[in-house]
Design an enzyme around this catalytic site. Structure first.
Site, short mmCIF file in Angstrom:
data_model
loop_
_atom_site.label_atom_id
_atom_site.label_comp_id
_atom_site.label_asym_id
_atom_site.label_seq_id
_atom_site.Cartn_x
_atom_site.Cartn_y
_atom_site.Cartn_z
N LEU A 89 1.03 -1.20 0.03
CA LEU A 89 0.09 -0.07 -0.04
C LEU A 89 0.96 1.16 -0.06
CD1 LEU A 89 -2.57 -1.27 2.61
CD2 LEU A 89 -3.02 -1.08 0.18
N THR A 91 2.11 4.65 0.73
CA THR A 91 1.87 5.87 1.68
C THR A 91 2.28 7.19 1.50
OG1 THR A 91 3.75 5.11 3.03
CG2 THR A 91 1.71 4.03 3.43
N SER A 112 7.27 5.68 -0.77
CA SER A 112 7.39 4.82 0.35
C SER A 112 6.14 4.03 0.33
CB SER A 112 7.34 5.54 1.60
OG SER A 112 7.42 4.99 2.77
N SER A 113 5.95 3.06 0.96
CA SER A 113 4.96 2.12 0.83
C SER A 113 4.92 0.96 2.11
CB SER A 113 4.50 1.33 -0.34
OG SER A 113 5.70 0.42 -0.37
N SER A 114 3.65 0.53 2.64
CA SER A 114 3.47 -0.50 3.58
C SER A 114 3.78 -1.86 2.68
CB SER A 114 2.50 -0.50 4.36
OG SER A 114 2.29 -1.62 5.27
#
Length: 406
Positions: A89, A91, A112-114
């Site tokens: 996901l 972010t 950036s991501s999860s």
């Protein structure tokens, strides 16, 4: 006491159920040791997504526009399903924009991501931690994987480094809310964090062009270092090496892996026009390998070994779709254009980039097209050396020398 019990908040109930469902899916799909299963069960992923996420408005891989979604903008069960979906996901876009600061759909590049939980847990299992191990994590991101490490090993045994001050602040806040007061450091992760060394395990949640020797200097003999190596957005591999007493390390690429590049190594805009960069060719010939092969993961990985500082660019010029390899550092280029039933390659500069790529791919084909897990590597103070360990490998070997350390 009248025995009355307050019903749980709908959002909390939905999140708890979704977390349990995620763990069930992960356990059904792969082996998860009891330590990591307990961590997934305990760590609230939604705490690390409190600023929301960006969802693509076009099919994945083609999205230029993103729709911001925050927890307050969805029904509890919708947010729970999204937060505990097994997908990465986004972010943050363009190094600054977060979903809670966007007022509507926006264009941007994910920075950036999860990461998808299955990928996170798979890497943590690959790290082979033992009770009491001290771990250095490069790339805190949202802090979710940091929290899993803290739950498994204890917060005093985890040091995490994030280059982006805003991401580091948000991750540290989320970790505190989740109950983990670990060592969150804002710095260039390529430098590690020497004041907490030595480490038993080092894991990177970003891609690096090569494993920095500074990490090896901060690791105990026998330590495992796990990092995605490569410079493109795809065709990269997960390298797992063991550090020796002399400060070298050796190991293998365990499989495909895709992460955003370390901030210090993100590809800079090329600047200028492609036509100008490719104006002066030293040679023109028919290509022996068509550039379409680079759509496949292993050939793309080999191309990065053969031309480690080159960028791959697609462009349309005069109605003709072309492919370029541009190595700005070495002032070299390869331009490939379709002609008849094949491709023509024009090359210029000190390095014949496409020659190197063709040698790698034709050698790989002659060796029977082994998978990426046949790639071995050795890291020393002076160089990274890669080779293919397969019958009939025909001397497939690449050495990347780097500037001497002080």
């Amino acid at each position: 006491m009248n025995g009355h019990r307050t019903a749980p908040e709908p959002r909390c109930s939905a999140l708890s159920a979704a977390r349990g469902a995620l763990l069930d899916r992960l356990q059904a799909e792969r082996h998860i040791g009891p330590g990591w299963a307990a961590a997934v069960r305990a760590v609230p992923r939604e705490r690390f997504l409190s600023g929301g996420v960006f969802l693509p408005e076009a099919p994945e891989g083609h999205a230029a526009r993103w729709r911001p979604v925050t927890p307050d903008g969805l029904r509890p069960e919708e947010w729970a399903e999204l937060a505990y979906s097994d997908q990465s996901l986004v972010t943050q876009l363009d190094g600054t924009l977060t979903p809670d600061r966007a007022t509507g759909p926006v264009e941007g590049y994910p920075t950036s991501s999860s990461t998808a939980p299955a990928t996170v847990v798979g890497m943590l299992e690959e790290l082979e931690v033992r009770d009491g191990d001290r771990v250095l994590e490069i790339g805190t991101g949202t802090g979710y994987s940091t929290a899993l490490l803290c739950h498994r090993l204890g917060e005093d045994n985890v040091t995490t480094v994030e280059a982006d001050p805003e991401l580091a602040r948000r991750a540290d806040d989320a970790l505190e809310v989740a109950g983990y007061s670990t060592w969150t450091v804002t710095d260039d992760g390529l430098l590690g964090h020497p004041s907490r060394a030595p480490y038993d395990r080092i894991i990177a949640t970003c891609a690096v062009r090569r494993i920095p020797h500074t990490w090896l200097r901060q690791a105990r003999p026998g330590a495992i270092v796990l990092a995605t190596v490569g410079s493109w957005a795809y065709g990269t591999g997960l390298a797992k090496v063991v550090v020796a007493a002399d400060g070298t390390a050796a190991g293998r690429v365990t499989g495909p892996s895709s992460f955003m590049p370390a901030r210090a190594q993100a590809a800079a805009p090329l600047g200028g026009s492609l036509a100008a960069r490719a104006a002066y060719a030293d040679s023109v010939r028919r290509a022996r390998v068509a550039p379409g092969v680079l759509r496949d993961w292993m050939p793309a990985f080999l191309a990065q070994l053969a031309a480690p500082t080159a960028q791959l660019v697609r462009a349309v010029a005069g109605g003709t779709e072309k492919r370029y390899l541009i190595d700005a550092e070495r002032e070299s280029f390869a331009e490939l254009a379709p002609e008849g039933d094949g491709w023509v390659v024009r090359q210029g500069g000190p390095l014949a980039l496409w020659d190197a790529v063709e040698r790698a791919i034709t050698g790989w084909r002659a060796a029977g097209e082994p998978g990426i897990d046949a790639v071995r590597l050795r890291v020393t103070r002076e160089a990274h050396t890669y080779w293919i360990d397969a019958p009939g490998h025909l001397g497939l070997r690449w050495e990347h020398r780097h500037p001497p350390l002080p």
